[in-house]
Design an enzyme around this catalytic site. Structure first.
Site, PDB file in Angstrom:
ATOM      1  CD  GLN A 162       4.828 -10.206 -14.571  1.00 36.55           C
ATOM      2  OE1 GLN A 162       4.298 -10.594 -13.544  1.00 36.55           O
ATOM      3  NE2 GLN A 162       4.765  -8.955 -14.986  1.00 36.55           N
ATOM      4  N   GLY A 163       8.466 -13.571 -16.138  1.00 35.43           N
ATOM      5  CA  GLY A 163       9.861 -13.496 -15.696  1.00 35.43           C
ATOM      6  C   GLY A 163      10.377 -12.072 -15.780  1.00 35.43           C
ATOM      7  CE1 TYR A 164       7.523  -8.842 -17.861  1.00 35.95           C
ATOM      8  CE2 TYR A 164       6.923  -6.866 -16.661  1.00 35.95           C
ATOM      9  CZ  TYR A 164       6.828  -7.639 -17.784  1.00 35.95           C
ATOM     10  OH  TYR A 164       6.049  -7.224 -18.821  1.00 35.95           O
ATOM     11  CB  SER A 165      11.076  -9.921  -9.954  1.00 36.21           C
ATOM     12  OG  SER A 165       9.907  -9.169  -9.949  1.00 36.21           O
ATOM     13  CD  GLU A 209       1.678  -7.804 -12.133  1.00 39.21           C
ATOM     14  OE1 GLU A 209       2.562  -7.360 -12.879  1.00 39.21           O
ATOM     15  OE2 GLU A 209       1.910  -8.504 -11.132  1.00 39.21           O
ATOM     16  CD  GLU A 243       7.264   0.341   1.514  1.00 39.91           C
ATOM     17  OE1 GLU A 243       7.073  -0.502   0.616  1.00 39.91           O
ATOM     18  OE2 GLU A 243       7.064   0.089   2.717  1.00 39.91           O
TER      19      GLU A 243
HETATM   20  C1  LIG Z   1       3.414 -13.204  -4.044  1.00 36.64           C
HETATM   21  C2  LIG Z   1       4.332 -12.573  -5.054  1.00 36.64           C
HETATM   22  C3  LIG Z   1       4.265 -12.971  -6.354  1.00 36.64           C
HETATM   23  C4  LIG Z   1       5.135 -12.412  -7.297  1.00 36.64           C
HETATM   24  N1  LIG Z   1       5.073 -12.868  -8.586  1.00 36.64           N
HETATM   25  C5  LIG Z   1       5.949 -12.377  -9.499  1.00 36.64           C
HETATM   26  C6  LIG Z   1       5.967 -12.894 -10.832  1.00 36.64           C
HETATM   27  O1  LIG Z   1       5.193 -13.787 -11.190  1.00 36.64           O
HETATM   28  N2  LIG Z   1       6.879 -12.389 -11.693  1.00 36.64           N
HETATM   29  C7  LIG Z   1       7.754 -11.412 -11.359  1.00 36.64           C
HETATM   30  O2  LIG Z   1       8.527 -10.986 -12.195  1.00 36.64           O
HETATM   31  N3  LIG Z   1       7.779 -10.897 -10.088  1.00 36.64           N
HETATM   32  C8  LIG Z   1       6.899 -11.365  -9.157  1.00 36.64           C
HETATM   33  N4  LIG Z   1       6.922 -10.874  -7.862  1.00 36.64           N
HETATM   34  C9  LIG Z   1       7.946  -9.905  -7.497  1.00 36.64           C
HETATM   35  C10 LIG Z   1       7.439  -8.502  -7.193  1.00 36.64           C
HETATM   36  O3  LIG Z   1       7.088  -7.816  -8.370  1.00 36.64           O
HETATM   37  C11 LIG Z   1       8.546  -7.782  -6.406  1.00 36.64           C
HETATM   38  O4  LIG Z   1       8.710  -8.473  -5.175  1.00 36.64           O
HETATM   39  C12 LIG Z   1       8.228  -6.333  -6.123  1.00 36.64           C
HETATM   40  O5  LIG Z   1       8.187  -5.573  -7.304  1.00 36.64           O
HETATM   41  C13 LIG Z   1       9.260  -5.717  -5.155  1.00 36.64           C
HETATM   42  O6  LIG Z   1      10.559  -5.948  -5.595  1.00 36.64           O
HETATM   43  P1  LIG Z   1      11.651  -6.605  -4.638  1.00 36.64           P
HETATM   44  O7  LIG Z   1      11.062  -7.812  -4.002  1.00 36.64           O
HETATM   45  O8  LIG Z   1      12.900  -6.765  -5.423  1.00 36.64           O
HETATM   46  O9  LIG Z   1      11.883  -5.547  -3.466  1.00 36.64           O
HETATM   47  P2  LIG Z   1      12.831  -4.265  -3.559  1.00 36.64           P
HETATM   48  O10 LIG Z   1      12.527  -3.492  -4.784  1.00 36.64           O
HETATM   49  O11 LIG Z   1      14.236  -4.681  -3.318  1.00 36.64           O
HETATM   50  O12 LIG Z   1      12.298  -3.440  -2.310  1.00 36.64           O
HETATM   51  C14 LIG Z   1      12.736  -3.704  -0.957  1.00 36.64           C
HETATM   52  C15 LIG Z   1      12.081  -2.662  -0.061  1.00 36.64           C
HETATM   53  O13 LIG Z   1      12.542  -1.344  -0.419  1.00 36.64           O
HETATM   54  C16 LIG Z   1      11.453  -0.507  -0.744  1.00 36.64           C
HETATM   55  N5  LIG Z   1      11.805   0.385  -1.848  1.00 36.64           N
HETATM   56  C17 LIG Z   1      12.384   0.029  -3.013  1.00 36.64           C
HETATM   57  N6  LIG Z   1      12.530   1.120  -3.810  1.00 36.64           N
HETATM   58  C18 LIG Z   1      12.015   2.169  -3.116  1.00 36.64           C
HETATM   59  C19 LIG Z   1      11.854   3.560  -3.415  1.00 36.64           C
HETATM   60  N7  LIG Z   1      12.250   4.075  -4.570  1.00 36.64           N
HETATM   61  N8  LIG Z   1      11.257   4.341  -2.480  1.00 36.64           N
HETATM   62  C20 LIG Z   1      10.829   3.823  -1.294  1.00 36.64           C
HETATM   63  N9  LIG Z   1      10.957   2.518  -0.965  1.00 36.64           N
HETATM   64  C21 LIG Z   1      11.546   1.704  -1.862  1.00 36.64           C
HETATM   65  C22 LIG Z   1      10.336  -1.443  -1.161  1.00 36.64           C
HETATM   66  O14 LIG Z   1       9.061  -0.858  -1.003  1.00 36.64           O
HETATM   67  C23 LIG Z   1      10.555  -2.627  -0.214  1.00 36.64           C
HETATM   68  O15 LIG Z   1       9.967  -2.362   1.038  1.00 36.64           O
HETATM   69  C24 LIG Z   1       6.061 -11.409  -6.915  1.00 36.64           C
HETATM   70  C25 LIG Z   1       6.116 -11.000  -5.581  1.00 36.64           C
HETATM   71  C26 LIG Z   1       5.274 -11.576  -4.648  1.00 36.64           C
HETATM   72  C27 LIG Z   1       5.366 -11.121  -3.208  1.00 36.64           C
END
Ligand SMILES: Cc1cc2nc3c(=O)[nH]c(=O)nc-3n(C[C@H](O)[C@H](O)[C@H](O)COP(=O)(O)OP(=O)(O)OC[C@H]3O[C@@H](n4cnc5c(N)ncnc54)[C@H](O)[C@@H]3O)c2cc1C
Length: 389
Positions: free
Chosen positions: A123-126, A241, A373
């Site tokens: 899944q290429g979302y993030s 998911e 969060e």
């Molecule tokens: C083990 C694992 C597997 C994953 N697999 C995939 C995958 O296969 N494909 C894919 O696309 N992604 C994947 N991800 C990514 C995952 O979806 C993201 O890590 C997640 O959505 C958080 O985004 P971020 O890491 O950019 O953190 P950020 O969004 O940058 O957040 C950083 C911090 O700020 C806080 N924050 C952000 N916005 C707010 C808000 N509005 N209010 C309060 N707090 C806030 C967050 O809670 C966090 O503590 C995976 C992540 C993990 C850990």
């Protein structure tokens, strides 16, 4: 709410566990290994439509109702029957999204391969600057003849190093409001210009990756849904998911493992239970909390079975069960004392290092699939009616 099974549900539960008792390989066996060795468990599940039980029968699933799926998942987990976890993005997320939003040609092309177990999906979302605020993603797709040309970077892409296909979100209209300029693509991982670099997590495991796209050409027929309306399909995938994350049964099993270990090691130096009676209270609290997680999962399933879409209720389940997973791991590490730090390679690691692994891996549970969060924001705004700021 009545927690007992209806007569039909009880009959279905019996059918599932009888099948597992008769056909499943050893409890806890590795599904992937079993499948690669050509064992028959895969075929038997497939014949019953139980590889992807939620899919409609016409696409090779069993067309199970929500309650049947819930019972099926409970029985498979309770009896530790091996399931194809490496295929979960295809079977549990991309497949159901294609069934809702895909063309007939896309369904015919991709769904049978998913069921055969040959195709791993990712899944290429993030992206580096788009996680919680996914709609701010920057990867660009530009139409060129019968193709789109894609440039950008994805990150945290689980299984990208093994996958054949990726579901990918890219911006097709940079001038539109951010949710309205995104399209949803299926990208072949061996496409020229696509490179995968490993990211090793703190357990030492290689689960996720960075994916770089440099002028990657994707045929226009690989777009799911309409151009610039990919957000709708993206949200469908996220719903699938989130509804599959956080199994309350899994938590109960972790507790059972811990309790059995603590019972069998009351007097030796690999358990601190005898010297720290307060840990008994902690264990009891964890056990009660696993029951709370089970009730929350029943709440979500019962809403779904009445045709309602769980919203803050699903967030409450995700938040509670992932944080509980971390609390269980912390209690486990306290009980194991210094032995709790030993990893699976060590011959002295209790429970083959599983509790140490859980402690480290559990940190990711409250991030993947939407952070705690974000879940709290949803509960506050949609559940409690609080203002946004
Ligand atoms: C083990 C694992 C597997 C994953 N697999 C995939 C995958 O296969 N494909 C894919 O696309 N992604 C994947 N991800 C990514 C995952 O979806 C993201 O890590 C997640 O959505 C958080 O985004 P971020 O890491 O950019 O953190 P950020 O969004 O940058 O957040 C950083 C911090 O700020 C806080 N924050 C952000 N916005 C707010 C808000 N509005 N209010 C309060 N707090 C806030 C967050 O809670 C966090 O503590 C995976 C992540 C993990 C850990």
């Amino acid at each position: 709410m009545d927690f007992s099974d209806s007569p039909e549900e009880a009959a279905f539960r019996k059918e599932v566990w009888e099948f597992i008792e008769a056909e499943a390989p050893l409890a806890g066996a590795d599904f992937r290994e079993a499948w690669q060795k050509g064992q028959t468990w895969w075929k038997k599940l497939k014949d019953k439509g139980w590889i992807a039980p939620a899919w409609p029968k016409e696409y090779g699933g069993a067309g199970m109702t929500v309650m049947q799926q819930f019972i099926f998942n409970e029985e498979m987990a309770t009896r530790r029957a091996p399931r194809p976890m490496h295929l979960v993005i295809g079977l549990g997320m991309a497949g159901p999204t294609l069934i809702v939003h895909g063309t007939e040609e896309q369904k015919k092309r991709f769904l049978p391969q998913m069921l055969s177990g040959d195709d791993i999906w990712c899944q290429g979302y993030s992206e580096p600057e788009a996680g919680s605020d996914l709609a701010s993603l920057k990867t660009r797709a530009v139409r060129d003849g019968d193709d789109y040309v894609i440039n950008g970077q994805k990150t945290w892409t689980t299984l990208a190093h093994q996958a054949k296909w990726m579901i990918l979100l890219a911006r097709t209209d940079p001038d539109a409001p951010k949710h309205k300029g995104i399209s949803y693509f299926i990208v072949e991982m061996k496409s020229p210009g696509l490179t995968v670099q490993p990211l090793v997590n703190m357990t030492g495991g290689h689960e996720f990756n960075e994916v770089f796209l440099d002028n990657v050409r994707v045929p226009k027929d690989n777009m799911v849904g309409e151009e610039n309306r990919g957000w709708y399909a993206a949200v469908t995938t996220l719903d699938f998911e989130r509804s599959s994350i956080g199994s309350a049964i899994g938590l109960r099993q972790e507790m059972d493992n811990l309790l059995n270990y603590a019972r069998e090691h009351t007097e030796d130096h690999t358990s601190t239970l005898s010297v720290s009676p307060t840990l008994r209270y902690e264990l009891s609290d964890r056990l009660v909390e696993t029951e709370v997680a089970r009730m929350l999962s029943y709440r979500v399933a019962s809403l779904q079975s009445r045709g309602l879409i769980p919203n803050y209720e699903a967030s409450a389940l995700k938040l509670f069960s992932t944080e509980l997973h971390q609390r269980i791991s912390e209690t486990a590490i306290k009980i194991l004392g210094l032995y709790g730090q030993l990893e699976r390679e060590s011959p002295w690691a209790p429970l083959k290092g599983r509790l140490c692994y859980n402690f480290l891996r559990g940190a990711a549970h409250t991030i993947e699939g939407g952070t705690s969060e974000i879940q709290r924001n949803i509960i506050a705004q949609r559940g409690l009616g609080l203002p946004r700021d």
